[in-house]
Design a protein around this motif. Structure first.
Motif, short mmCIF file in Angstrom:
data_model
loop_
_atom_site.label_atom_id
_atom_site.label_comp_id
_atom_site.label_asym_id
_atom_site.label_seq_id
_atom_site.Cartn_x
_atom_site.Cartn_y
_atom_site.Cartn_z
N THR A 134 0.85 -1.19 0.00
CA THR A 134 0.00 0.00 0.00
C THR A 134 0.88 1.24 0.00
O THR A 134 2.12 1.15 0.09
N TYR A 141 -3.39 -8.94 -0.66
CA TYR A 141 -4.40 -7.88 -0.79
C TYR A 141 -5.70 -8.24 -0.07
O TYR A 141 -6.37 -7.38 0.50
N GLY A 163 -7.20 -5.91 2.78
CA GLY A 163 -8.55 -5.40 2.60
C GLY A 163 -9.46 -5.76 3.75
O GLY A 163 -10.22 -4.92 4.26
N TYR A 188 -8.45 -3.65 6.83
CA TYR A 188 -8.91 -2.26 6.72
C TYR A 188 -10.41 -2.14 6.94
O TYR A 188 -10.89 -1.14 7.48
N ASP A 189 -11.15 -3.17 6.54
CA ASP A 189 -12.61 -3.17 6.73
C ASP A 189 -12.99 -3.10 8.21
O ASP A 189 -14.10 -2.67 8.54
N GLY A 213 -11.64 -1.39 3.21
CA GLY A 213 -10.69 -2.21 2.46
C GLY A 213 -11.03 -2.40 1.01
O GLY A 213 -10.36 -3.18 0.31
N THR A 214 -12.02 -1.68 0.50
CA THR A 214 -12.50 -1.90 -0.87
C THR A 214 -11.38 -1.82 -1.91
O THR A 214 -11.29 -2.66 -2.80
N THR A 215 -10.51 -0.83 -1.79
CA THR A 215 -9.43 -0.65 -2.77
C THR A 215 -8.58 -1.90 -2.89
O THR A 215 -8.22 -2.33 -4.00
N TYR A 216 -8.27 -2.52 -1.77
CA TYR A 216 -7.37 -3.68 -1.77
C TYR A 216 -8.09 -4.96 -2.14
O TYR A 216 -7.52 -5.85 -2.77
N LEU A 217 -9.37 -5.04 -1.82
CA LEU A 217 -10.17 -6.17 -2.30
C LEU A 217 -10.31 -6.11 -3.82
O LEU A 217 -10.28 -7.14 -4.50
#
Length: 284
Positions: free
Chosen positions: A43, A129, A133, A136-137, A144-148
């Protein structure tokens, strides 16, 4: 102040089922995967050493068809510390049986999230990832949407490879469906549940045990929506693989009415583990 990469990942490679070959390659592989997971920057965020995400990878090699080809399973776990406590809550506990890869001793592990370079690094990147994600959620709603989405992109890049685990038609329980369910609209309540369960539940329980537990029950209630839309879904199985034992521990010391509510709920939305949940009622 010292900064570190995001993951604090323990790696173990087992090879007991492989007989009559040089075992040094497995030690080299374990070291290479450890360095890949822990030394790569996943990240743009800054992590302190004690903020790294605790996770583990256990690879069990079951076949070696040729010098550089391996068939294995990979178990991935991740944990998240509870605020102001020494307790770590499991977020992911998943066993992936579709793990085939090529590796030559001392071969560098190359990875590009936008291009399929090897099955080994694509799978490792996918889980890196996914772990980030999911972590982060639990700190911000759907954080965590970006990493999911990065994990899903790796799945998309792997559609033309011959190795299994990446495509929808191969199975209803593989990497494709794991990330598809995470991002699919009917399953958004699982991600929201995980945030409320951790941030408003377990984190709160340190200073307000009853209040935090009530918030966990409310978070679990929201999973009814997922069960009604997609009963016995893969996504719910993955959630309860990680959380069922912890839920039993949390509610074993609850008030009688809370015990009854949570057991009734769990028997409905997670019938596979219904026998386990009877432990909650044991100490009335």
């Amino acid at each position: 102040m010292s900064y570190a990469q995001e993951l604090n990942c323990k790696v173990q490679v087992l090879s007991q089922q492989i007989q009559g070959t040089d075992k040094r390659v497995f030690t080299t592989l374990q070291t290479a995967i450890f360095e890949f997971m822990n030394n790569k920057k996943w990240t743009n965020d800054q992590f302190k050493l004690d903020e790294r995400i605790d996770c583990s990878i256990l690879i069990n090699v079951t076949e070696r068809p040729s010098t550089d080809q391996f068939v294995a399973t990979i178990q991935v776990q991740s944990r998240r510390p509870v605020y102001k406590s020494s307790y770590n809550s499991v977020l992911l506990n998943y066993n992936d049986n579709d793990f085939q890869f090529t590796y030559l001793e001392n071969q560098p592990l190359e990875f590009n999230e936008n291009q399929f370079t090897s099955n080994l690094t694509s799978i490792l990147g996918f889980y890196a990832y996914l772990i980030i994600g999911m972590d982060y959620d639990t700190f911000s709603m759907n954080g965590g949407t970006t990493y999911l989405q990065k994990a899903q992109n790796i799945v998309n890049q792997a559609q033309n490879t011959s190795e299994p685990g990446w495509r929808a038609f191969e199975s209803n329980k593989n990497r494709y469906w794991l990330i598809n369910n995470m991002l699919d609209a009917p399953f958004i309540y699982i991600r929201e549940c995980m945030y409320n369960y951790l941030r408003k539940g377990l984190d709160e329980m340190v200073s307000n045990k009853e209040g935090g537990r009530a918030n966990i029950l409310e978070a679990l209630e929201s999973l009814r929506k997922v069960h009604q839309a997609r009963p016995l879904s893969f996504a719910m199985q993955v959630f309860f693989n990680a959380k069922s034992d912890e839920i039993i521990n949390i509610f074993s010391g609850a008030f009688s009415d809370e015990k009854s509510k949570v057991v009734t709920l769990l028997n409905d939305i997670d019938p596979t583990n219904s026998n386990k949940y009877q432990k909650i009622m044991a100490n009335q």
